[in-house]
Enzyme design. Structure first.
Site, PDB file in Angstrom:
ATOM      1  N   TYR A 148      35.591  18.066 -75.097  1.00 25.11           N
ATOM      2  CA  TYR A 148      35.824  19.537 -74.911  1.00 25.11           C
ATOM      3  C   TYR A 148      36.001  20.085 -76.253  1.00 25.11           C
ATOM      4  O   TYR A 148      36.065  21.455 -76.370  1.00 25.11           O
ATOM      5  CB  TYR A 148      37.076  20.361 -73.893  1.00 25.11           C
ATOM      6  CG  TYR A 148      36.453  19.738 -72.383  1.00 25.11           C
ATOM      7  CD1 TYR A 148      35.352  19.411 -72.231  1.00 25.11           C
ATOM      8  CD2 TYR A 148      37.710  20.240 -71.286  1.00 25.11           C
ATOM      9  CE1 TYR A 148      34.881  19.394 -70.787  1.00 25.11           C
ATOM     10  CE2 TYR A 148      37.132  19.910 -70.190  1.00 25.11           C
ATOM     11  CZ  TYR A 148      35.916  19.375 -69.770  1.00 25.11           C
ATOM     12  OH  TYR A 148      35.662  19.190 -68.447  1.00 25.11           O
ATOM     13  N   LYS A 204      36.422   4.744 -70.466  1.00 24.42           N
ATOM     14  CA  LYS A 204      35.102   4.038 -69.967  1.00 24.42           C
ATOM     15  C   LYS A 204      34.710   3.300 -71.090  1.00 24.42           C
ATOM     16  O   LYS A 204      33.847   3.413 -71.732  1.00 24.42           O
ATOM     17  CB  LYS A 204      33.969   5.299 -70.048  1.00 24.42           C
ATOM     18  CG  LYS A 204      32.546   4.999 -69.531  1.00 24.42           C
ATOM     19  CD  LYS A 204      32.660   4.889 -68.108  1.00 24.42           C
ATOM     20  CE  LYS A 204      31.206   4.271 -67.595  1.00 24.42           C
ATOM     21  NZ  LYS A 204      31.355   3.496 -66.313  1.00 24.42           N
ATOM     22  N   ASP A 236      34.709   5.801 -63.449  1.00 23.11           N
ATOM     23  CA  ASP A 236      34.375   5.820 -62.195  1.00 23.11           C
ATOM     24  C   ASP A 236      35.294   5.122 -61.029  1.00 23.11           C
ATOM     25  O   ASP A 236      35.077   5.506 -59.968  1.00 23.11           O
ATOM     26  CB  ASP A 236      32.840   5.001 -62.506  1.00 23.11           C
ATOM     27  CG  ASP A 236      32.825   3.930 -63.230  1.00 23.11           C
ATOM     28  OD1 ASP A 236      33.663   3.595 -63.848  1.00 23.11           O
ATOM     29  OD2 ASP A 236      32.016   3.455 -63.317  1.00 23.11           O
ATOM     30  N   ASP A 260      40.284  16.520 -66.403  1.00 22.90           N
ATOM     31  CA  ASP A 260      39.812  17.693 -65.945  1.00 22.90           C
ATOM     32  C   ASP A 260      39.304  17.359 -64.571  1.00 22.90           C
ATOM     33  O   ASP A 260      39.779  18.050 -63.562  1.00 22.90           O
ATOM     34  CB  ASP A 260      38.727  18.408 -66.641  1.00 22.90           C
ATOM     35  CG  ASP A 260      38.605  19.834 -66.245  1.00 22.90           C
ATOM     36  OD1 ASP A 260      39.133  20.385 -65.309  1.00 22.90           O
ATOM     37  OD2 ASP A 260      37.558  20.585 -66.617  1.00 22.90           O
ATOM     38  N   ASP A 264      41.627  17.547 -60.590  1.00 24.18           N
ATOM     39  CA  ASP A 264      41.161  18.279 -59.390  1.00 24.18           C
ATOM     40  C   ASP A 264      41.150  17.552 -58.414  1.00 24.18           C
ATOM     41  O   ASP A 264      41.400  17.904 -56.907  1.00 24.18           O
ATOM     42  CB  ASP A 264      40.122  19.058 -59.756  1.00 24.18           C
ATOM     43  CG  ASP A 264      39.908  20.497 -60.477  1.00 24.18           C
ATOM     44  OD1 ASP A 264      41.330  20.559 -60.796  1.00 24.18           O
ATOM     45  OD2 ASP A 264      39.104  21.284 -60.171  1.00 24.18           O
TER      46      ASP A 264
END
Ligand code: NAD
Length: 373
Positions: A148, A204, A236, A260, A264
Site C-alpha cells: 500500500y 508468500k 493462501d 488487511d 477482516d
C-alpha cells in the site's frame, strides 16, 4: 500507588460519541477501583472536525495526541451516499484524517484480536467443530509499508495501459513489527498459565523476494525470544486455516495488504463486528485504540450500538500504552462476566426469546461492564 495518565479522546462521528462515552465510563471505574487518574482531552477528527474547522485533522489534534500517553477513538465518517463530507476532495474527507494521524504518530503495527466468546458461539459462521473449540488470536498487521505504500504508476506501453504497484520493505521495517509481535505473544502468555506463546508469520516466500526477506528477518528476531515458538505459513494457506482451525493461532504477523484481508476474515469468524477492538502502535508506547467497525450511520443516535469493541479497545490501551495489565485483564473479565450474565445489545442478541438474555442499549451495556470491575 495510583498513577496519572493523559488520554486524548477522538469521539468522531456516527455512533462514535455513544460508544466512546461507555469506554470512558469503564476507564473511570478502573481509575476509581485501582486509584489511578486519567486526564481525558477531547479532540476533533473526521467529520466532526470538518464541520468545526474545515479540516479532517486539525493541527491541535495532532499536538494533543502526541502529548498524550494514548489515544482513544470512536469511529469517523458518515454515509458516503448522503453525507456532504463526501462531496469534498479526497484529502479533505473524514478518512483523510485517519490516514494522516497514523502517519503523524508513526503507527506501524495494527493489532486486531479475534476472540470467540463461548456465549456468542451461535453467531460464529464456522461449522460446529471449529466454533466448539473456540479461538483467541491477535492479528498484527504492518501498517505503514508494503504494497500500500510502494511506488505505483499507470503508463501507456505498446498501445495499452500498464499499471504497476510495488511491495517494498526494509529490514528495519520488518524487524520493528516482528519485535512487536513477539512482545505481544509474550505479554499474552504472561497472564495465561501453561500457555506457550506462538507467532505465526504469514508471507508468500515461495514467490516474493520481499517475503523471503520478511521470513529471514523473522527468523533472526526469533533468536531473541527462545520462549516463543515461531512458525511460517503461506498467505493462501492462512486464509484456509483461519476458517478450518482458527484455534491453532496465537499471534499472527504479516504484511500490510495480507493483513488487511486476513484481519477482516478473522473479524468475521467471530460473527460480530461490534465486539472487536483494535490498536495501532508505534515504536514508543503511544498507541491509537478504536473499535474495528465504522461509524454505523444507520444506527447512530439510537442508543443501540454495541460499545464492547470500544471498551475492549480501552482494555488494550491499558495494557499496551499505560502498562496496566492487571487493569486490562479486569476489563476483559468484566466483559466476559457481562456476557455470561446474559446482557446483549441488539447486534449480538441472537434468540432474544431466550429467558436468560437481557437485551440492553449502549449505556446499559457500559453500566453492566463498569459494575463488574
Ligand atoms: P460500519 O462498520 O460502520 O457498519 C457496518 C454494519 O455494522 C452496519 O449495519 C452497522 O450498524 C453495524 N455496526 C458497526 N458497528 C456496530 C456496533 N458497534 N454495534 C452494532 N452494530 C454495528 O461500516 P460501513 O457502513 O461500511 O461504514 C460507515 C462509515 O464508517 C463510513 O463512512 C466508513 O468510511 C466509516 N468507517 C470508519 C472506520 C474508522 O473510523 N476506523 C472504519 C470503517 C468504516
Amino acid at each position: 500507588m495510583g498513577k496519572e495518565f493523559k488520554i486524548a479522546v477522538i469521539s468522531g462521528d456516527g455512533i462514535g460519541p455513544e460508544i466512546v462515552a461507555e469506554a470512558k465510563k469503564v476507564l473511570n471505574r478502573v481509575a476509581e477501583v485501582y486509584g489511578h487518574t486519567f486526564h481525558f482531552t477531547d479532540v476533533l477528527m473526521g467529520g466532526a472536525a470538518i464541520d468545526k474547522t474545515g479540516e479532517p485533522l486539525p493541527q491541535e489534534t495532532i499536538d494533543n495526541c502526541k502529548a498524550s500517553d494514548a489515544v482513544l477513538m470512536g469511529s469517523i465518517g458518515g454515509d458516503p451516499n448522503t453525507s456532504p463530507w463526501y462531496k469534498l476532495s479526497p484529502e479533505k474527507r473524514p478518512e483523510a484524517g485517519l490516514l494522516r494521524i497514523r502517519k503523524e504518530l508513526g503507527l506501524f503495527a495494527n493489532l486486531r484480536p479475534a476472540l470467540l466468546y463461548p456465549e456468542l458461539k451461535s453467531a460464529c459462521p464456522l461449522k460446529e467443530t471449529a466454533a466448539e473449540k473456540g479461538f483467541d488470536l491477535v492479528m498484527v498487521r504492518e501498517l505503514t509499508g508494503g504494497l500500500y505504500f510502494g511506488a505505483r504508476r499507470t503508463e501507456e506501453v505498446n498501445g495499452e495501459r500498464v499499471a504497476t504497484d510495488t511491495l517494498v520493505y526494509s529490514e528495519s521495517e520488518i524487524r520493528r513489527v516482528a519485535v512487536k509481535a513477539f512482545e505481544i505473544a509474550r505479554a499474552r502468555a504472561a497472564t495465561k498459565a501453561g500457555v506457550t506463546p506462538k507467532v505465526t508469520s504469514i508471507d508468500k516466500a515461495n514467490v516474493l523476494d520481499s517475503s523471503r526477506l520478511w521470513r529471514d528477518v523473522l527468523n533472526k528476531v526469533s533468536a531473541d525470544y527462545p520462549d516463543v515458538t515461531l512458525e511460517h505459513m503461506l498467505v493462501d494457506n492462512c486464509a484456509m486455516q483461519l476458517v478450518l482451525n482458527p484455534a491453532q493461532f496465537d499471534v499472527v504477523v504479516t504484511e500490510n495488504m495480507f493483513g488487511d484481508i486476513l484481519s477482516d476474515e478473522a473479524s468475521m469468524i467471530t460473527g460480530s463486528i461490534g465486539m472487536l477492538p483494535s490498536a495501532s502502535l508505534n515504536e514508543s508506547s503511544l498507541g491509537l485504540y478504536e473499535p474495528s467497525g465504522g461509524s454505523a450511520p444507520d444506527i447512530a443516535g439510537k442508543g443501540i450500538a454495541n460499545p464492547l469493541a470500544t471498551i475492549l479497545s480501552a482494555a488494550m490501551l491499558l495494557r499496551y500504552s499505560l502498562g496496566l495489565s492487571k487493569e486490562a485483564d479486569a476489563v476483559e473479565e468484566a466483559v466476559r462476566k457481562t456476557l455470561a450474565d446474559g446482557f446483549r445489545t441488539k447486534d449480538i442478541a441472537g434468540d432474544a426469546n431466550d429467558e436468560a438474555i437481557t437485551v440492553t442499549g449502549t449505556a446499559g451495556m457500559g453500566d453492566a461492564v463498569a459494575e463488574r470491575i
